[in-house]
Enzyme design. Structure first.
Site, PDB file in Angstrom:
ATOM      1  N   PRO A 126       3.791  63.197  38.876  1.00 50.10           N
ATOM      2  CG  PRO A 126       5.871  64.074  39.528  1.00 50.10           C
ATOM      3  CD  PRO A 126       4.433  64.389  39.426  1.00 50.10           C
ATOM      4  CD  GLU A 127       1.475  59.057  43.192  1.00 51.50           C
ATOM      5  OE1 GLU A 127       1.229  57.852  43.405  1.00 51.50           O
ATOM      6  OE2 GLU A 127       0.916  59.963  43.821  1.00 51.50           O
TER       7      GLU A 127
ATOM      8  CE  LYS B 248       6.871  57.293  42.972  1.00 54.86           C
ATOM      9  NZ  LYS B 248       6.933  57.725  44.382  1.00 54.86           N
TER      10      LYS B 248
ATOM     11  NE  ARG C  21      19.889  53.123  44.689  1.00 58.47           N
ATOM     12  CZ  ARG C  21      20.675  53.710  43.789  1.00 58.47           C
ATOM     13  NH1 ARG C  21      21.875  53.222  43.542  1.00 58.47           N
ATOM     14  NH2 ARG C  21      20.276  54.787  43.146  1.00 58.47           N
TER      15      ARG C  21
ATOM     16  CG  ASN D 156       1.665  61.497  49.723  1.00 56.15           C
ATOM     17  OD1 ASN D 156       1.452  60.559  50.488  1.00 56.15           O
ATOM     18  ND2 ASN D 156       1.705  62.750  50.114  1.00 56.15           N
TER      19      ASN D 156
ATOM     20  NE  ARG E  83       5.970  63.614  50.286  1.00 57.40           N
ATOM     21  CZ  ARG E  83       5.960  62.978  49.115  1.00 57.40           C
ATOM     22  NH1 ARG E  83       6.772  61.974  48.892  1.00 57.40           N
ATOM     23  NH2 ARG E  83       5.137  63.358  48.159  1.00 57.40           N
TER      24      ARG E  83
END
Length: 271
Positions: A2-3, A54, A123, A164, A254
């Site tokens: 999930p990116e 996302k 946001r 990431n 991360r």
DNA sequence: GCGGTATGCCTAA
DNA sequence: TAGGCCTACCGCG
């Protein structure tokens, strides 16, 4: 998975599979209030699906918006209708005439008002996968920020959709060390970075996975390429470009992967 | 069977 | 910065 590319692909696929038809909504796991969306009949017509960063938004008739965020573990499964019994962990099942979509393990699966969706969108930074994306704010913020570019790329309020894997890969491809302060990234380099992200995310949407190496899927069938071979540095021990050592360290909890030969460190000094 | 790990992100302190 | 949450899988014994 999930990116941002995963989310945009899901929006596209789910629209194609379910749009314009009555969709049976349920929560086998029981943690999502399907009845609030679908009413006692358990069905609602799906009008459209939108992705931003996302985040996924399903617009059902009656101004009902279902917001989904996969988080680290969330996954969709697509099955022919009538689908077999769902796993008990299935948070939400969307059943159309031809296709059934099961959602498992999301961080968020909730009903939002129009206003709440607006607040959420506000946001988020520009999403490179959206036609309406304007990178100006991303450029402006980065140019005056001392935060490491590796952290800025992961900050969804600055640029939405990069995760990431893409972070590690785009910084490698542009030869930028993740610790480089935003303000030390030259303007033209920053623009190149944005354009690269646009291109790679789009490729990710088409291929349904992250591929940052050139022509890889043309050379070998997809099943035969291990994940780390689709990347230059992410999850690797040696750099795919130069064979040098890939350093892994933690940045804001991360893992970051960097080849310091290809991505020389830039000191946070004057100038 | 257990522990570690993962492409994410929020909150408390 | 640490911990919590969400789920599945893999390697180890």
């Amino acid at each position: 998975m999930p990116e941002g590319h995963t989310i945009h692909r899901a929006a596209r696929d789910h629209e194609q599979d379910l749009r314009g038809q009555p969709v049976r909504i349920s929560s086998p796991q029981g943690r999502f209030d399907a009845e609030a969306v679908a009413g006692p009949e358990g069905e609602a017509r799906l009008l459209r699906v939108e992705a931003c960063g996302k985040h996924l938004f399903y617009f059902f008739e009656g101004e009902q918006i279902v917001h989904v965020h996969l988080g680290l573990f969330g996954k969709f499964k697509r099955r022919r209708s009538p689908a077999p019994e769902p796993r008990p962990t299935t948070r939400m099942r969307l059943e159309g005439a031809k296709w059934t979509i099961d959602l498992v393990g999301p961080t968020a699966c909730e009903l939002l008002t129009d206003e709440e969706m607006g607040e959420l969108m506000a946001r988020l930074g520009p999403d490179p996968l959206r036609d309406d994306a304007d990178p100006a704010a991303f450029y402006r913020y980065t140019a005056r920020s001392r935060a490491p570019i590796g952290a800025i790329l992961m900050d969804q309020s600055r640029i939405a959709g990069v995760g990431n894997v893409y972070r590690a890969e785009v910084l490698h491809l542009e030869g930028i060390h993740p610790d480089t302060p935003g303000s030390k990234v030259p303007a033209e380099k920053l623009q190149a970075l944005w354009l690269l992200i646009v291109g790679l995310l789009r490729r990710g949407v088409e291929e349904k996975r992250i591929v940052t190496t050139r022509g890889l899927t043309l050379e070998k069938p997809r099943e035969r390429v291990s994940r780390s071979e689709s990347f230059h540095v992410y999850g690797r021990k040696e750099c795919r470009s130069c064979g040098g050592e890939v350093v892994r360290y933690m940045l804001r909890a991360r893992s970051v992967y960097v080849c310091e030969a290809c991505q020389p460190r830039v000191e946070d000094g004057e100038g």
